[in-house]
Design an enzyme around this catalytic site. Structure first.
Site, PDB file in Angstrom:
ATOM      1  N   ASP A 344     -49.572  -9.227 113.909  1.00 18.22           N
ATOM      2  CA  ASP A 344     -49.734  -7.764 113.888  1.00 18.22           C
ATOM      3  C   ASP A 344     -49.477  -7.174 115.270  1.00 18.22           C
ATOM      4  O   ASP A 344     -48.871  -7.816 116.142  1.00 18.22           O
ATOM      5  CB  ASP A 344     -51.136  -7.425 113.333  1.00 18.22           C
ATOM      6  CG  ASP A 344     -51.183  -6.083 112.630  1.00 18.22           C
ATOM      7  OD1 ASP A 344     -51.167  -5.062 113.334  1.00 18.22           O
ATOM      8  OD2 ASP A 344     -51.223  -6.041 111.379  1.00 18.22           O
ATOM      9  N   TRP A 460     -44.415  -2.643 108.212  1.00 23.40           N
ATOM     10  CA  TRP A 460     -43.923  -1.389 108.816  1.00 23.40           C
ATOM     11  C   TRP A 460     -45.063  -0.378 108.817  1.00 23.40           C
ATOM     12  O   TRP A 460     -45.459   0.099 107.760  1.00 23.40           O
ATOM     13  CB  TRP A 460     -42.740  -0.869 107.996  1.00 23.40           C
ATOM     14  CG  TRP A 460     -42.103   0.372 108.520  1.00 23.40           C
ATOM     15  CD1 TRP A 460     -42.684   1.597 108.646  1.00 23.40           C
ATOM     16  CD2 TRP A 460     -40.757   0.528 108.978  1.00 23.40           C
ATOM     17  NE1 TRP A 460     -41.789   2.501 109.157  1.00 23.40           N
ATOM     18  CE2 TRP A 460     -40.602   1.873 109.360  1.00 23.40           C
ATOM     19  CE3 TRP A 460     -39.668  -0.343 109.088  1.00 23.40           C
ATOM     20  CZ2 TRP A 460     -39.388   2.369 109.850  1.00 23.40           C
ATOM     21  CZ3 TRP A 460     -38.468   0.155 109.571  1.00 23.40           C
ATOM     22  CH2 TRP A 460     -38.335   1.503 109.955  1.00 23.40           C
ATOM     23  N   ASP A 461     -45.537  -0.054 109.994  1.00 23.62           N
ATOM     24  CA  ASP A 461     -46.700   0.829 110.112  1.00 23.62           C
ATOM     25  C   ASP A 461     -46.275   2.225 110.561  1.00 23.62           C
ATOM     26  O   ASP A 461     -45.152   2.426 111.043  1.00 23.62           O
ATOM     27  CB  ASP A 461     -47.672   0.204 111.138  1.00 23.62           C
ATOM     28  CG  ASP A 461     -49.120   0.541 110.861  1.00 23.62           C
ATOM     29  OD1 ASP A 461     -49.380   1.512 110.128  1.00 23.62           O
ATOM     30  OD2 ASP A 461     -49.996  -0.166 111.383  1.00 23.62           O
ATOM     31  N   ASN A 463     -48.668   5.434 112.299  1.00 24.63           N
ATOM     32  CA  ASN A 463     -50.064   5.805 112.546  1.00 24.63           C
ATOM     33  C   ASN A 463     -50.293   7.225 113.038  1.00 24.63           C
ATOM     34  O   ASN A 463     -51.246   7.480 113.780  1.00 24.63           O
ATOM     35  CB  ASN A 463     -50.679   4.806 113.531  1.00 24.63           C
ATOM     36  CG  ASN A 463     -50.971   3.470 112.843  1.00 24.63           C
ATOM     37  OD1 ASN A 463     -51.546   3.436 111.768  1.00 24.63           O
ATOM     38  ND2 ASN A 463     -50.545   2.381 113.467  1.00 24.63           N
ATOM     39  N   CYS A 509     -47.130   0.251 105.455  1.00 24.48           N
ATOM     40  CA  CYS A 509     -48.494   0.497 105.901  1.00 24.48           C
ATOM     41  C   CYS A 509     -48.431   1.798 106.680  1.00 24.48           C
ATOM     42  O   CYS A 509     -47.432   2.088 107.335  1.00 24.48           O
ATOM     43  CB  CYS A 509     -48.941  -0.642 106.811  1.00 24.48           C
ATOM     44  SG  CYS A 509     -50.504  -0.351 107.646  1.00 24.48           S
ATOM     45  N   ASP A 531     -57.091   0.462 105.534  1.00 22.05           N
ATOM     46  CA  ASP A 531     -57.633  -0.329 106.642  1.00 22.05           C
ATOM     47  C   ASP A 531     -59.059  -0.758 106.336  1.00 22.05           C
ATOM     48  O   ASP A 531     -59.624  -1.581 107.053  1.00 22.05           O
ATOM     49  CB  ASP A 531     -57.624   0.493 107.939  1.00 22.05           C
ATOM     50  CG  ASP A 531     -56.284   0.426 108.644  1.00 22.05           C
ATOM     51  OD1 ASP A 531     -55.416  -0.343 108.194  1.00 22.05           O
ATOM     52  OD2 ASP A 531     -56.110   1.144 109.651  1.00 22.05           O
TER      53      ASP A 531
HETATM   54  C1  GLA Z   1     -52.911   0.404 111.614  1.00 25.69           C
HETATM   55  C2  GLA Z   1     -52.794  -0.538 110.441  1.00 25.69           C
HETATM   56  C3  GLA Z   1     -53.586  -1.801 110.697  1.00 25.69           C
HETATM   57  C4  GLA Z   1     -53.105  -2.465 111.964  1.00 25.69           C
HETATM   58  C5  GLA Z   1     -53.154  -1.483 113.116  1.00 25.69           C
HETATM   59  C6  GLA Z   1     -52.499  -2.055 114.353  1.00 25.69           C
HETATM   60  O1  GLA Z   1     -54.189   0.910 111.731  1.00 25.69           O
HETATM   61  O2  GLA Z   1     -53.205   0.091 109.267  1.00 25.69           O
HETATM   62  O3  GLA Z   1     -53.481  -2.680 109.615  1.00 25.69           O
HETATM   63  O4  GLA Z   1     -51.797  -2.933 111.773  1.00 25.69           O
HETATM   64  O5  GLA Z   1     -52.514  -0.257 112.811  1.00 25.69           O
HETATM   65  O6  GLA Z   1     -52.535  -1.181 115.411  1.00 25.69           O
END
Ligand code: GLA
Length: 723
Positions: A344, A460-461, A463, A509, A531
């Site tokens: 990750d 693939w995130d 945020n 993600c 999460d």
């Molecule tokens: C997000 C994702 C998590 C993890 C973090 C890493 O919160 O949902 O699963 O990958 O980022 O920073």
């Protein structure tokens, strides 16, 4: 086998010539969506509901109620599907029948109804794709600008459907980070109810673009009339339900028109996202089963391929790791039978190392300090343990503290005029309306996969949301294109990756469940539902998610207890029993498990490997809701031939002796006998009929008494049909 069943030709409508076709029938095995072309040459929706094979008398029934695609300026004053500022500056649009075509091939009926404005050269093509066996209808719209000059689309919906019933109940799903997809059901009263987002990115975190609309009365899981709908779009959406005083409900769904005026040059076309619906006369569960079957076959990436078991490093290591620590985690993962190790966040950045969420995002070079031997050394190690290797990326984003932000400040989505850039998780968004940024974002993953071709999984995130609205790439006149062009830019990057790397598994993600929708799911194999990995919370989240999105796509991980998000303590068995309801994975440091726990995990993983075809490809039935006050939850999965069944039962409250603990199964073969065996436990059993034969009829009608009394207990059963 390609079989062309029917071809209905186009009927071109010329003024004064009577129409040959007055009805357009979009149909699946059990449902009909019927349109009528009026004498005034307007197209009306007549029916969306159970299948009607014989349409004798339809022309005399006079029960049409809404225009197929209501436009601003058509003389009505309700919610509209289309609003256009025409090339001549006027705003009224009035659409009339022009032609239609219909064909059926390989179980899919495709229909196009072509409408035209009566005064201007604006064409609106309504597309319907009816998946006949699955009872699912996909709709989208293509607008063609043949006017003299550029037009401005103020609103262009994917679908407009109308209903007439005594009452309406809307089930929808909302929440927030770590609290996604909470089910809410409410009665619709007169006025407009809207489910929408204006967040641009990570759009499904608060509300999901999906719903179940019950007609007449609240539908149960196995009874009542329901329309389930889901919009396939990763950008802003709006699902509006307008109920009027004549008990009509007009449902307009599509891109959110909010601040999204879109210019279409002469000769250009605009295609909306797909709206997916399924009508069920037999309650909500049937609608979910229809969508799941459809998704696995037609939407989800590789919906017919078994998903491997993942161990993701996040909750086990967060940002603090080196190669040694990761290899230790791999040792433990391999011992338990895990199939892919996923590294990750935290592996990249050198000038600004990604040792926390404050720096490094955007600089996708391996951190030399943490991983001096690079990624291949980790891949070699994973492979030596019989596992594959996956990696986390968040390529749409950038930390201000990064080499990328220094080099390309113009790539960042920003409010312009030197306004302050609003941070979220210390990061900013890259402007995917810009083709150069699209190339960069594509390149992040492309570089990883070309330099390390053995990487077989990408998480693939994403945020943050869009908020800092403004683009240095788009012209001043086209700023309002940003919402839509961002989503289209992302889609094109996803499409390029899918095309170039068909074998690589992709997880969507976005801080957990921020990208759970059917557009992303064309390009991804699964989503990270939340999460929040607390198994009790997951019961609620997965229950909501699985109304629309199938178990095969629902990544669910066993994590440490006490849970990192909620502090709740649960047994390893409970955690496994919840995670096994989706695509099982783990997210902890294996060294933190005791010897006995490793033994349990190993056996549970082995069992999951045996039963996963039933969970990942089977029909999912919701039996007892975790949202009900009873304090139980239960689901069962049934294989297509009804031979194999998995039943999962959970208790999340303390139950007195007298309380109900009977679970009625669904979807079984009534006349067959099933051998029931409790699995995932130490040999003790929570039922009186363990390892006995019981008929499908008894299991469905009388139910199984499952003796779970304590909170956070669970039991899983495997049932096999015996001839
Ligand atoms: C997000 C994702 C998590 C993890 C973090 C890493 O919160 O949902 O699963 O990958 O980022 O920073």
């Amino acid at each position: 086998m390609i079989r062309l069943l029917i071809i209905v030709v186009c009927f071109v409508c010329a003024i004064g010539v009577p129409l040959k076709a007055e009805v357009v029938h979009v149909e699946t095995q059990n449902t009909s969506l019927i349109f009528q072309i009026g004498k005034n040459k307007k197209v009306y929706q007549f029916h969306y509901g159970s299948h009607i094979g014989n349409l004798t008398g339809i022309d005399k029934m006079n029960s049409i109620f809404n225009e197929v695609y209501p436009s601003f300026g058509n003389g009505e004053s309700n919610e509209v599907a289309l609003m256009v500022t025409h090339a001549d500056g006027t705003m009224a649009t009035d659409l009339y029948y022009n032609s239609h075509s219909q064909e059926v091939a390989e179980g899919i009926q495709s229909t196009v109804i072509r409408l035209k404005d009566d005064k201007l050269d604006l064409f609106v093509n309504l597309h319907f794709k009816a998946y006949m066996r699955e009872d699912v209808i996909e709709q989208w719209v293509v607008v063609e600008n043949n006017e003299r000059n550029t037009i401005a689309l103020q609103q262009v919906a994917s679908s407009a459907l109308g209903f007439k019933a005594e009452s309406y109940y809307l089930t929808h799903f909302n929440g927030s980070h770590s609290h996604e997809m909470r089910l809410t059901e409410e009665r619709l009263v007169n006025g407009v109810k809207s489910i929408e987002t204006k967040r641009g990115v990570r759009t499904t975190e608060y509300d999901n673009p999906s719903f179940m609309l019950s007609l007449k009365e609240k539908a149960a899981e196995d009874n009542g009339e329901v329309i389930a709908g889901a919009l396939a779009w990763s950008g802003n959406y709006k699902l509006a339900f307008e109920v009027d005083d004549q008990e009509r409900c007009q449902m307009i769904t599509g891109i959110n028109p909010f601040a999204s005026t879109y210019h279409l040059e002469k000769g250009e076309m605009f295609k909306t996202p797909r709206m997916i619906t399924s009508y069920s006369a037999n309650g909500k569960n049937q609608a979910s089963v229809n969508l799941h079957r459809w998704a696995r076959k037609y939407n989800l990436r590789d919906g017919d391929k078994i998903r491997p078991i993942v161990l993701n490093s996040w909750e086990g290591a967060y940002f603090s790791f080196d190669a040694k620590r990761l290899k230790e985690m791999m040792d433990g993962a391999a011992e338990m039978g895990v199939e892919i190790f996923v590294l990750d966040d935290g592996w990249f950045g050198n000038k600004y190392p990604r040792n926390n969420a404050r720096a490094g995002l955007g600089d996708w070079q391996v951190n030399k300090k943490k991983l001096p031997k690079g990624i291949d050394d980790l891949i070699d190690y994973a492979e030596s343990k019989g596992m594959q290797f996956g990696i986390w990326v968040e390529p749409e984003m950038v930390n201000p503290k990064s080499e990328l932000a220094e080099k390309h400040p113009e790539w960042i989505v920003q409010r312009m005029n030197d306004r302050k850039k609003l941070l979220e998780r210390n990061q900013l968004l890259l402007d995917l309306s810009n083709p150069k940024v699209q190339d960069f974002v594509f390149g992040v993953v492309d570089d990883i996969l070309t330099n390390h071709p053995r990487v077989s999984y990408i998480k693939w995130d994403a945020n943050r949301h869009l908020e800092n609205f403004g683009s240095t790439y788009l012209s001043n006149e086209r700023q309002s294109h940003l919402w839509i062009d961002y989503a289209k830019g992302l889609e094109s990057v996803f499409a390029r990756l899918k095309e170039k790397y068909p074998e690589v598994i992709m997880q969507a993600c976005a801080s957990g469940g921020g990208r759970v929708e059917y557009d992303a799911l064309q390009y991804t194999h699964e989503f990270w539902a939340s999460d929040n990995t607390d198994p009790y919370e997951r019961l609620l989240i997965q229950w909501g998610t699985n109304h629309f999105y199938p178990a095969i796509a629902t990544a669910a991980h066993v994590t440490k207890s006490p849970n990192h998000q909620t502090g709740r303590q649960t047994s390893l068995k409970f955690r496994f029993d919840v995670a096994m309801a989706g695509r099982l994975g783990m997210e902890l440091r294996p060294d933190d498990l005791e010897k006995e726990q490793v033994k349990f995990a190993k056996a549970a993983i082995e069992k999951y490997k045996e039963i996963r075809p039933i969970i990942q490809f089977g029909d999912l039935y919701r039996l007892l809701s975790p949202y009900d006050a009873d304090g139980y939850a239960a689901i069962n999965y049934v294989s297509a031939d009804k031979s194999d069944v998995i039943l999962m039962v959970y208790s999340h409250k303390h139950h007195r002796r007298v309380e109900r603990n009977v679970v009625r199964l669904q979807g079984l073969d009534r006349d067959a006998n099933y051998l029931i065996e409790e699995i995932n436990n130490d040999g003790r059993s929570h039922i009186s009929v363990n390892k006995q034969l019981v008929s499908g009829g008894l299991l469905m009608d009388r139910g199984l008494k499952v003796n779970l009394r304590k909170p956070l207990q669970s039991a899983v059963f495997q049932l096999k049909k015996v001839n």
